[in-house]
Motif scaffolding. Structure first.
Motif, PDB file in Angstrom:
ATOM      1  N   ILE A 138      -7.469  -1.795   8.869  1.00  0.00           N
ATOM      2  CA  ILE A 138      -8.888  -1.897   9.173  1.00  0.00           C
ATOM      3  C   ILE A 138      -9.093  -1.408  10.592  1.00  0.00           C
ATOM      4  O   ILE A 138      -8.440  -1.883  11.528  1.00  0.00           O
ATOM      5  CB  ILE A 138      -9.394  -3.348   9.037  1.00  0.00           C
ATOM      6  N   VAL A 139      -9.995  -0.450  10.762  1.00  0.00           N
ATOM      7  CA  VAL A 139     -10.299   0.106  12.078  1.00  0.00           C
ATOM      8  C   VAL A 139     -11.781  -0.095  12.363  1.00  0.00           C
ATOM      9  O   VAL A 139     -12.633   0.370  11.601  1.00  0.00           O
ATOM     10  CB  VAL A 139      -9.969   1.608  12.146  1.00  0.00           C
ATOM     11  N   MET A 179     -10.513 -11.643  15.867  1.00  0.00           N
ATOM     12  CA  MET A 179     -10.481 -12.791  14.965  1.00  0.00           C
ATOM     13  C   MET A 179      -9.978 -12.422  13.571  1.00  0.00           C
ATOM     14  O   MET A 179      -9.228 -13.191  12.944  1.00  0.00           O
ATOM     15  CB  MET A 179     -11.872 -13.425  14.889  1.00  0.00           C
ATOM     16  N   TYR A 180     -10.349 -11.238  13.078  1.00  0.00           N
ATOM     17  CA  TYR A 180      -9.798 -10.793  11.790  1.00  0.00           C
ATOM     18  C   TYR A 180      -8.297 -10.571  11.912  1.00  0.00           C
ATOM     19  O   TYR A 180      -7.539 -10.887  10.983  1.00  0.00           O
ATOM     20  CB  TYR A 180     -10.481  -9.511  11.320  1.00  0.00           C
ATOM     21  N   ALA A 181      -7.872 -10.024  13.039  1.00  0.00           N
ATOM     22  CA  ALA A 181      -6.437  -9.817  13.244  1.00  0.00           C
ATOM     23  C   ALA A 181      -5.691 -11.149  13.227  1.00  0.00           C
ATOM     24  O   ALA A 181      -4.583 -11.244  12.678  1.00  0.00           O
ATOM     25  CB  ALA A 181      -6.198  -9.080  14.559  1.00  0.00           C
ATOM     26  N   LYS A 182      -6.284 -12.180  13.821  1.00  0.00           N
ATOM     27  CA  LYS A 182      -5.649 -13.506  13.817  1.00  0.00           C
ATOM     28  C   LYS A 182      -5.594 -14.076  12.409  1.00  0.00           C
ATOM     29  O   LYS A 182      -4.578 -14.641  11.994  1.00  0.00           O
ATOM     30  CB  LYS A 182      -6.416 -14.452  14.736  1.00  0.00           C
ATOM     31  N   GLU A 183      -6.697 -13.931  11.665  1.00  0.00           N
ATOM     32  CA  GLU A 183      -6.712 -14.458  10.293  1.00  0.00           C
ATOM     33  C   GLU A 183      -5.658 -13.769   9.422  1.00  0.00           C
ATOM     34  O   GLU A 183      -5.030 -14.412   8.576  1.00  0.00           O
ATOM     35  CB  GLU A 183      -8.089 -14.270   9.662  1.00  0.00           C
ATOM     36  N   LEU A 184      -5.466 -12.468   9.643  1.00  0.00           N
ATOM     37  CA  LEU A 184      -4.599 -11.679   8.768  1.00  0.00           C
ATOM     38  C   LEU A 184      -3.219 -11.414   9.370  1.00  0.00           C
ATOM     39  O   LEU A 184      -2.472 -10.587   8.858  1.00  0.00           O
ATOM     40  CB  LEU A 184      -5.290 -10.343   8.455  1.00  0.00           C
ATOM     41  N   ARG A 185      -2.860 -12.148  10.419  1.00  0.00           N
ATOM     42  CA  ARG A 185      -1.604 -11.841  11.125  1.00  0.00           C
ATOM     43  C   ARG A 185      -0.364 -12.078  10.277  1.00  0.00           C
ATOM     44  O   ARG A 185       0.688 -11.501  10.561  1.00  0.00           O
ATOM     45  CB  ARG A 185      -1.525 -12.652  12.411  1.00  0.00           C
ATOM     46  N   ASP A 186      -0.451 -12.909   9.253  1.00  0.00           N
ATOM     47  CA  ASP A 186       0.702 -13.154   8.390  1.00  0.00           C
ATOM     48  C   ASP A 186       0.679 -12.299   7.133  1.00  0.00           C
ATOM     49  O   ASP A 186       1.384 -12.581   6.163  1.00  0.00           O
ATOM     50  CB  ASP A 186       0.772 -14.641   8.013  1.00  0.00           C
ATOM     51  N   ILE A 189      -1.720  -6.457   6.560  1.00  0.00           N
ATOM     52  CA  ILE A 189      -2.941  -5.796   7.013  1.00  0.00           C
ATOM     53  C   ILE A 189      -3.006  -5.814   8.540  1.00  0.00           C
ATOM     54  O   ILE A 189      -2.814  -6.859   9.163  1.00  0.00           O
ATOM     55  CB  ILE A 189      -4.190  -6.473   6.425  1.00  0.00           C
ATOM     56  N   LYS A 190      -3.319  -4.670   9.123  1.00  0.00           N
ATOM     57  CA  LYS A 190      -3.485  -4.571  10.571  1.00  0.00           C
ATOM     58  C   LYS A 190      -4.949  -4.252  10.888  1.00  0.00           C
ATOM     59  O   LYS A 190      -5.570  -3.429  10.221  1.00  0.00           O
ATOM     60  CB  LYS A 190      -2.564  -3.507  11.154  1.00  0.00           C
ATOM     61  N   VAL A 191      -5.469  -4.931  11.912  1.00  0.00           N
ATOM     62  CA  VAL A 191      -6.867  -4.779  12.301  1.00  0.00           C
ATOM     63  C   VAL A 191      -6.940  -4.435  13.775  1.00  0.00           C
ATOM     64  O   VAL A 191      -6.449  -5.195  14.618  1.00  0.00           O
ATOM     65  CB  VAL A 191      -7.660  -6.085  12.039  1.00  0.00           C
ATOM     66  N   ASN A 192      -7.554  -3.307  14.082  1.00  0.00           N
ATOM     67  CA  ASN A 192      -7.663  -2.891  15.475  1.00  0.00           C
ATOM     68  C   ASN A 192      -9.028  -2.265  15.757  1.00  0.00           C
ATOM     69  O   ASN A 192      -9.728  -1.826  14.848  1.00  0.00           O
ATOM     70  CB  ASN A 192      -6.567  -1.872  15.813  1.00  0.00           C
ATOM     71  N   ALA A 193      -9.376  -2.250  17.027  1.00  0.00           N
ATOM     72  CA  ALA A 193     -10.615  -1.603  17.470  1.00  0.00           C
ATOM     73  C   ALA A 193     -10.257  -0.280  18.140  1.00  0.00           C
ATOM     74  O   ALA A 193      -9.275  -0.188  18.876  1.00  0.00           O
ATOM     75  CB  ALA A 193     -11.364  -2.501  18.448  1.00  0.00           C
ATOM     76  N   ALA A 194     -11.078   0.736  17.885  1.00  0.00           N
ATOM     77  CA  ALA A 194     -10.823   2.073  18.401  1.00  0.00           C
ATOM     78  C   ALA A 194     -11.817   2.430  19.499  1.00  0.00           C
ATOM     79  O   ALA A 194     -13.017   2.176  19.367  1.00  0.00           O
ATOM     80  CB  ALA A 194     -10.928   3.097  17.268  1.00  0.00           C
ATOM     81  N   ASN A 195     -11.298   3.010  20.566  1.00  0.00           N
ATOM     82  CA  ASN A 195     -12.164   3.574  21.601  1.00  0.00           C
ATOM     83  C   ASN A 195     -12.033   5.091  21.549  1.00  0.00           C
ATOM     84  O   ASN A 195     -11.079   5.663  22.080  1.00  0.00           O
ATOM     85  CB  ASN A 195     -11.783   3.083  22.996  1.00  0.00           C
ATOM     86  N   PRO A 196     -13.002   5.778  20.924  1.00  0.00           N
ATOM     87  CA  PRO A 196     -12.895   7.232  20.796  1.00  0.00           C
ATOM     88  C   PRO A 196     -13.159   7.978  22.091  1.00  0.00           C
ATOM     89  O   PRO A 196     -12.865   9.175  22.189  1.00  0.00           O
ATOM     90  CB  PRO A 196     -13.960   7.570  19.752  1.00  0.00           C
TER      91      PRO A 196
END
Length: 250
Positions: A138-139, A179-186, A189-196
């Motif tokens: 998830i980006v 917060m999504y990254a914390k929920e899905l840490r186990d 799925i990887k969740v990150n924010a992008a700075n273009p």
């Protein structure tokens, strides 16, 4: 990188379209999420003409029925989702200077509907399908203007920017990402924010110094992270850094 499906919101132009093209060039099926049907179909045709397996998916991230319908279609046609890029975003301001004291709540609500509530709605609707993928990504397309550290640096490149709607919406999106990254840490799925970075798009009157293609490289990198890649970061273009890319402060 075959047999993977990616959905990009706001993919009919700018960074979203460039992201769709780059992910498609890696062999992914790309779903062009767009609220404007004519533009969405035009983007699909252009991508297909370039050899990308693309399909337009009607999707207005601010409309609950549209989001639900898009999720239902992805499930029916693909069964799962490997990559979600929450790219759709808007910039609005009030008054001649768009200053905090000039900001109306109506403008703030409109910006948050697209930039914050939209990604949450879309992610929640598609998360069951992302969980079905072996290792989904998830980006959330954010910005360094959402970094409180960067925005409060009196010597930094953003020292002169004073506004509430867009910067605060990206700060909120950064927290949503964490917060999504914390929920899905186990999970895989990887969740990150992008700075273009500051890219020349319709969002800023095409005044940016980076191209949409360069901006898209950030989302594509995060969308294709390996199993040992990071999660819960704001990552992307960095001003005045030789390496060009890296982790940015929240």
């Amino acid at each position: 990188m075959t047999n993977k499906t990616a959905l990009i919101t706001g993919a009919n132009k700018g960074i979203g379209f460039a992201t769709a093209r780059q992910l498609g060039s890696l062999g992914m099926t790309v779903l062009v999420g767009a609220r404007d049907a004519e533009r969405g179909r035009a983007a699909e045709r252009e991508l297909r003409d370039g050899g990308v397996d693309a399909a337009f998916v009607p999707l207005d991230v601010t409309d609950a029925e549209s989001v639900a319908a898009a999720a239902k279609r992805v499930e029916a046609e693909h069964g799962r989702l490997d990559v979600l890029v929450n790219n759709a975003g808007i910039v609005l301001g009030d008054g001649p200077g768009a200053l905090p004291s000039e900001t109306t709540l109506a403008t703030l609500r409109r910006v948050y509907e697209t930039n914050v509530f939209g990604p949450v709605a879309v992610t929640n609707a598609l998360l069951p399908l992302l969980r079905r993928a072996p290792a989904a990504r998830i980006v959330n397309v954010s910005s360094e203007v959402g970094s409180i550290t960067a925005m409060t640096d009196p010597t930094g490149a953003l020292a002169g920017l004073v506004s509430v709607p867009y910067p605060s919406s990206k700060a909120a999106l950064n927290m949503v990402t964490a917060m999504y990254a914390k929920e899905l840490r186990d999970t895989p799925i990887k969740v990150n924010a992008a700075n273009p970075g500051y890219c020349a798009t319709d969002l800023n009157g095409n005044n940016g110094f980076r191209t949409p293609e360069q901006g898209a490289e950030v989302s594509v990198h995060l969308a294709t992270l390996p199993a040992d890649g990071p999660s819960g970061l704001l990552w992307g273009f960095q001003e005045n850094v030789a390496a060009g890319y890296g982790v940015l402060p929240w």
